[in-house]
Design an enzyme around this catalytic site. Structure first.
Site, PDB file in Angstrom:
ATOM      1  N   LYS A 140       3.440   6.321   4.344  1.00  0.00           N
ATOM      2  CA  LYS A 140       2.757   5.034   4.384  1.00  0.00           C
ATOM      3  C   LYS A 140       2.473   4.574   5.810  1.00  0.00           C
ATOM      4  CE  LYS A 140       5.453   3.761   0.314  1.00  0.00           C
ATOM      5  NZ  LYS A 140       6.412   2.796  -0.259  1.00  0.00           N
ATOM      6  N   PRO A 188       0.821  -1.206   0.000  1.00  0.00           N
ATOM      7  CA  PRO A 188       0.000   0.000   0.000  1.00  0.00           C
ATOM      8  C   PRO A 188       0.860   1.264   0.000  1.00  0.00           C
ATOM      9  CG  PRO A 188      -0.773  -1.571   1.632  1.00  0.00           C
ATOM     10  CD  PRO A 188       0.542  -2.074   1.140  1.00  0.00           C
ATOM     11  N   GLU A 189       0.450   2.254  -0.764  1.00  0.00           N
ATOM     12  CA  GLU A 189       1.154   3.524  -0.802  1.00  0.00           C
ATOM     13  C   GLU A 189       0.293   4.580  -0.120  1.00  0.00           C
ATOM     14  OE1 GLU A 189       2.835   4.389  -4.664  1.00  0.00           O
ATOM     15  OE2 GLU A 189       3.155   2.266  -5.086  1.00  0.00           O
ATOM     16  N   ARG A 235       0.258 -12.206   5.327  1.00  0.00           N
ATOM     17  CA  ARG A 235       1.699 -12.480   5.228  1.00  0.00           C
ATOM     18  C   ARG A 235       2.475 -12.075   6.475  1.00  0.00           C
ATOM     19  NH1 ARG A 235       1.788  -9.928  -0.881  1.00  0.00           N
ATOM     20  NH2 ARG A 235       0.564 -11.568  -1.851  1.00  0.00           N
ATOM     21  N   HIS A 246      -7.038 -14.829   8.751  1.00  0.00           N
ATOM     22  CA  HIS A 246      -5.729 -14.322   9.155  1.00  0.00           C
ATOM     23  C   HIS A 246      -5.851 -13.189  10.177  1.00  0.00           C
ATOM     24  CE1 HIS A 246      -3.942 -16.815   6.059  1.00  0.00           C
ATOM     25  NE2 HIS A 246      -4.783 -16.302   5.180  1.00  0.00           N
ATOM     26  N   ARG A 266      12.288  -4.397  -8.792  1.00  0.00           N
ATOM     27  CA  ARG A 266      10.902  -4.083  -9.137  1.00  0.00           C
ATOM     28  C   ARG A 266      10.844  -3.908 -10.648  1.00  0.00           C
ATOM     29  NH1 ARG A 266       9.768   0.531  -4.488  1.00  0.00           N
ATOM     30  NH2 ARG A 266      11.549  -0.073  -3.208  1.00  0.00           N
TER      31      ARG A 266
END
Length: 288
Positions: A61, A2-3, A117, A96, A273
């Site tokens: 962030k 997420p940005e 994760r 989760h 990337r």
């Protein structure tokens, strides 16, 4: 990852649903979710119980929940897959689910941190010296982001020129400007017609101001539609996905025609990337 727009969407949801509520109890269901809290899960739960949440804040962030009347804040980082969800108390637990926060009111909702994760997490920190918004001391070194009213454009330009780096590296440098990640960097560079390897010391003041304007524009456009969601891992506090991915001009559009000139877009490996660009609109810098 997420940005800034995605994290700001979450912050706004927390402002609406969590601000002003007092914590009744905290349940830590996975130790990695509080690994940045030095006291561990039991200490995190004990210290947060009975505290009242202030106005949620964000820098880049990172987001945090100041505790009213205390020099403490809960720092949240979403990592690759973290979600802060406001759910009805009787809703089934997510697969989760890592942390549950219950409140002592009759609103009927609770705050859940869900993370597939387990790269993200929550932690309790002292407030940085001189901060008026509860900024945790551990992220005091992070630069202000381009949507912050106190962001200093002149200082940013001077730092950009002095960095002697390339423009995309500088956009992702959290000590210069926070909140800009790979997706929005590619989008802003496409709008500015700048190649990602353009040296920062070649940018004039008007050119860097133009680039900064495009960074703000693309982020505000993403905010208007709830951010960018490529899968079900990024959602807002109501579990809804953003859909700015439908409006992307550069990122993920390899071999598709440039929306400006029709030239096929290209992708190049870049720092583990990818960088997406138009070879005609964003010509690479000449070799020195």
């Amino acid at each position: 990852m997420p940005e800034l727009p995605e994290v700001e969407v979450v912050r706004r949801g927390l402002e609406r649903w969590v601000a002003g509520r007092t914590v009744e109890s905290v349940e830590v269901l996975h130790p990695r979710a509080v690994r940045r809290h030095l006291g561990g899960g039991a200490d995190f739960a004990a210290r947060l119980g009975g505290e009242t949440i202030g106005m949620p804040q964000r820098r880049g962030k990172y987001l945090w929940l100041p505790l009213r009347g205390r020099d403490l804040s809960v720092l949240g980082h979403l990592g690759m897959s973290g979600q802060l969800l406001v759910q009805p108390q009787g809703a089934p637990d997510e697969k989760h689910l890592r942390i549950r926060v219950r409140f002592d009111d009759d609103a009927g909702t609770e705050l859940r941190f869900v993370d597939q994760r387990t790269f993200g997490g929550l932690s309790l920190h002292e407030v940085a010296s001189g901060s008026t918004d509860g900024l945790p001391d551990v992220i005091a070194h992070i630069a202000r982001d381009p949507l912050d009213p106190l962001f200093d454009e002149v200082a940013y330009h001077l730092a950009l020129r002095a960095k002697r780096s390339t423009v995309k590296r500088a956009l992702l440098d959290q000590s210069l400007i926070s909140g800009v990640g790979n997706i929005y960097a590619d989008e802003a560079l496409w709008r500015a017609r700048l190649h990602y390897e353009r040296p920062t010391d070649t940018l004039t003041r008007p050119r860097s101001a133009e680039l900064l304007g495009h960074v703000r524009d693309v982020m505000n456009a993403a905010l208007a539609v709830g951010g960018t969601s490529f899968d079900s891992l990024y959602v807002n506090v109501n579990g809804e996905s953003g859909y700015f991915d439908r409006s992307l001009d550069a990122y993920g559009r390899e071999d598709e025609p440039c929306r400006r000139c029709g030239t096929p877009m290209r992708r190049r490996p870049w720092m583990n990337r990818s960088s997406y660009f138009c070879p005609r609109c964003q010509r690479p810098p000449r070799a020195s």
